[in-house]
Motif scaffolding. Structure first.
Motif, mmCIF file in Angstrom:
data_model
loop_
_atom_site.group_PDB
_atom_site.id
_atom_site.type_symbol
_atom_site.label_atom_id
_atom_site.label_comp_id
_atom_site.label_asym_id
_atom_site.label_seq_id
_atom_site.Cartn_x
_atom_site.Cartn_y
_atom_site.Cartn_z
ATOM 1 N N CYS A 160 0.860 -1.356 0.105
ATOM 2 C CA CYS A 160 -0.082 -0.126 -0.121
ATOM 3 C C CYS A 160 1.045 1.166 -0.195
ATOM 4 O O CYS A 160 2.148 1.079 0.094
ATOM 5 N N ARG B 250 -12.080 -4.945 4.080
ATOM 6 C CA ARG B 250 -13.033 -3.971 3.828
ATOM 7 C C ARG B 250 -12.388 -2.767 2.833
ATOM 8 O O ARG B 250 -13.000 -1.727 2.545
ATOM 9 N N TYR B 251 -11.260 -2.887 2.517
ATOM 10 C CA TYR B 251 -10.646 -2.010 1.695
ATOM 11 C C TYR B 251 -10.581 -2.435 0.135
ATOM 12 O O TYR B 251 -10.901 -3.908 0.050
ATOM 13 N N PRO B 252 -10.595 -1.851 -0.775
ATOM 14 C CA PRO B 252 -10.549 -2.285 -2.245
ATOM 15 C C PRO B 252 -9.188 -2.691 -2.785
ATOM 16 O O PRO B 252 -7.962 -2.426 -2.016
ATOM 17 N N TRP B 253 -9.083 -3.562 -3.519
ATOM 18 C CA TRP B 253 -7.846 -4.508 -3.850
ATOM 19 C C TRP B 253 -7.622 -4.630 -5.477
ATOM 20 O O TRP B 253 -8.538 -4.396 -6.190
ATOM 21 N N PRO C 235 -11.951 -11.033 -0.424
ATOM 22 C CA PRO C 235 -12.294 -9.622 -1.165
ATOM 23 C C PRO C 235 -12.126 -10.066 -2.703
ATOM 24 O O PRO C 235 -11.340 -10.779 -3.115
ATOM 25 N N PHE D 74 -11.042 -8.878 -6.288
ATOM 26 C CA PHE D 74 -10.033 -7.720 -6.884
ATOM 27 C C PHE D 74 -10.845 -6.902 -7.708
ATOM 28 O O PHE D 74 -11.588 -7.417 -8.722
ATOM 29 N N SER D 75 -11.074 -5.832 -7.283
ATOM 30 C CA SER D 75 -11.726 -4.750 -8.365
ATOM 31 C C SER D 75 -11.073 -4.483 -9.563
ATOM 32 O O SER D 75 -11.785 -4.093 -10.582
ATOM 33 N N ARG E 33 -2.174 3.326 -9.052
ATOM 34 C CA ARG E 33 -3.498 3.526 -8.119
ATOM 35 C C ARG E 33 -3.176 3.354 -6.713
ATOM 36 O O ARG E 33 -3.790 4.039 -5.749
ATOM 37 N N SER F 118 -4.548 6.306 -3.894
ATOM 38 C CA SER F 118 -5.864 5.939 -3.135
ATOM 39 C C SER F 118 -5.538 4.990 -1.805
ATOM 40 O O SER F 118 -4.437 4.825 -1.343
ATOM 41 N N TYR G 230 -6.281 1.939 -1.979
ATOM 42 C CA TYR G 230 -6.237 0.480 -2.454
ATOM 43 C C TYR G 230 -5.007 -0.402 -1.940
ATOM 44 O O TYR G 230 -3.983 0.211 -1.452
#
Length: 321
Positions: free
Chosen positions: A198, A217-220, A245, A247-248, A260, A264, A266
């Motif tokens: 991160c 809870r975080y975007p990946w 989770p 992976f977005s 990214r 952010s 992410y």
């Protein structure tokens, strides 16, 4: 060269299949036919092969048609890309490519014996080995062999394995799936681990290590779902009783992922060498005390029975440290 081509012929047919002795078949083969089939195997389409060899598509078609006549066996089929190799064509193209690579290496070895270390090393890499291990070995090699040429390819594992077998690559520096294939040899170089990265001022970097539930809870951003790292990621959460989770974004682009992360909250999954510096990720932080999955061995692999040139040997010695 005749021995290597003879082996290629034997892989797809018996000597009697053409109704003539093996040496008569070999004598009828031309360099243009062999380069055409090997290059078509490498590039996959008639157009790309034509551009690579600087020959007109119709001329290439005739070369391959003549080769089929010599072989008494179909090697290509029509396709929307012009031509596609049959299963026999793929096998023969792979082996011819390896034979041509061996011939090129033989010429290089002649110059080696005259006292000049030259030629080229074709190396396949994955992200973890491209970050520091392979570049460092190349820099060390250049100090001794300044005339050497190094070409580095990053591609999928199966694609690089295919290129290795056909002689388009000399080495692949990678982890392996399901063990080293029987026609491949390798030297262990170290281990990789998969970590969560991160930005350095990410909220998760403040205070004590966080739980997997909080990470979820975080975007990946992560690698494609079929990769070993992605599977280990899913297993890590599932074994903790958590829904993995999604992976977005799925990508192997380090550049895109880095942008990214910098902009952010992410989180991203990267496989890195267990020791040393990963210069591609030096601006980011890895979550402490968290390794996804088990460490994996990094190998320098090559074709079994392959005889490297002095330059290729020197590179291998330098990457081994």
């Amino acid at each position: 060269m005749p021995i290597l081509l003879g082996r290629a012929l034997m892989r797809i047919q018996s000597p009697e299949a053409t109704g003539q002795p093996m040496m008569h078949v070999l004598e009828r083969l031309t360099s243009s036919q062999l380069r055409a089939i090997a290059t078509l195997r490498q590039y996959g389409t008639l157009r790309s092969t034509s551009e690579r060899l600087g020959r007109q598509p119709d001329t290439l078609r005739r070369s391959i048609t003549n080769l089929e006549a010599v072989m008494a066996r179909p090697l290509v089929n029509p396709s929307r890309f012009g031509l596609e190799l049959t299963s026999d064509g793929k096998v023969f193209g792979t082996l011819v490519g390896a034979a041509l690579a061996e011939l090129h290496a033989a010429y290089t070895q002649v110059w080696d014996r005259l006292g000049s270390i030259g030629g080229a090393v074709e190396i396949g890499v994955v992200r973890a080995t491209a970050a520091d291990l392979v570049p460092t070995a190349i820099l060390r090699t250049v100090q001794t062999a300044p005339n050497g040429i190094f070409r580095v390819l990053r591609d999928g594992y199966e694609e690089m394995l295919d290129a290795l077998r056909s002689g388009r690559l000399d080495y692949v520096c990678t982890t392996v799936r399901d063990g080293i294939p029987p026609d491949i040899e390798g030297l262990a170089l170290g281990q990789t681990v998969t970590r969560v990265f991160c930005r350095q001022d990410h909220p998760l970097m403040q205070g004590a290590p966080r739980s997997l539930a909080e990470l979820a809870r975080y975007p990946w951003v992560g690698p494609p779902a079929e990769t070993g790292a992605a599977q280990a990621f899913r297993d890590t959460f599932s074994q903790a009783g958590l829904e993995p989770p999604i992976f977005s974004v799925e990508t192997v682009s380090t550049e895109w992922t880095g942008r990214r992360l910098a902009q952010s909250d992410y989180l991203a999954l990267f496989t890195v060498l267990a020791t040393g510096t990963d210069y591609g990720l030096k601006d980011f932080a890895s979550l402490p005390m968290l390794i996804i999955g088990a460490p994996r061995t990094v190998w320098l692999i090559h074709r079994k029975g392959w005889e490297p040139t002095r330059l290729q040997n020197l590179f291998a010695e330098n990457i081994l440290g």
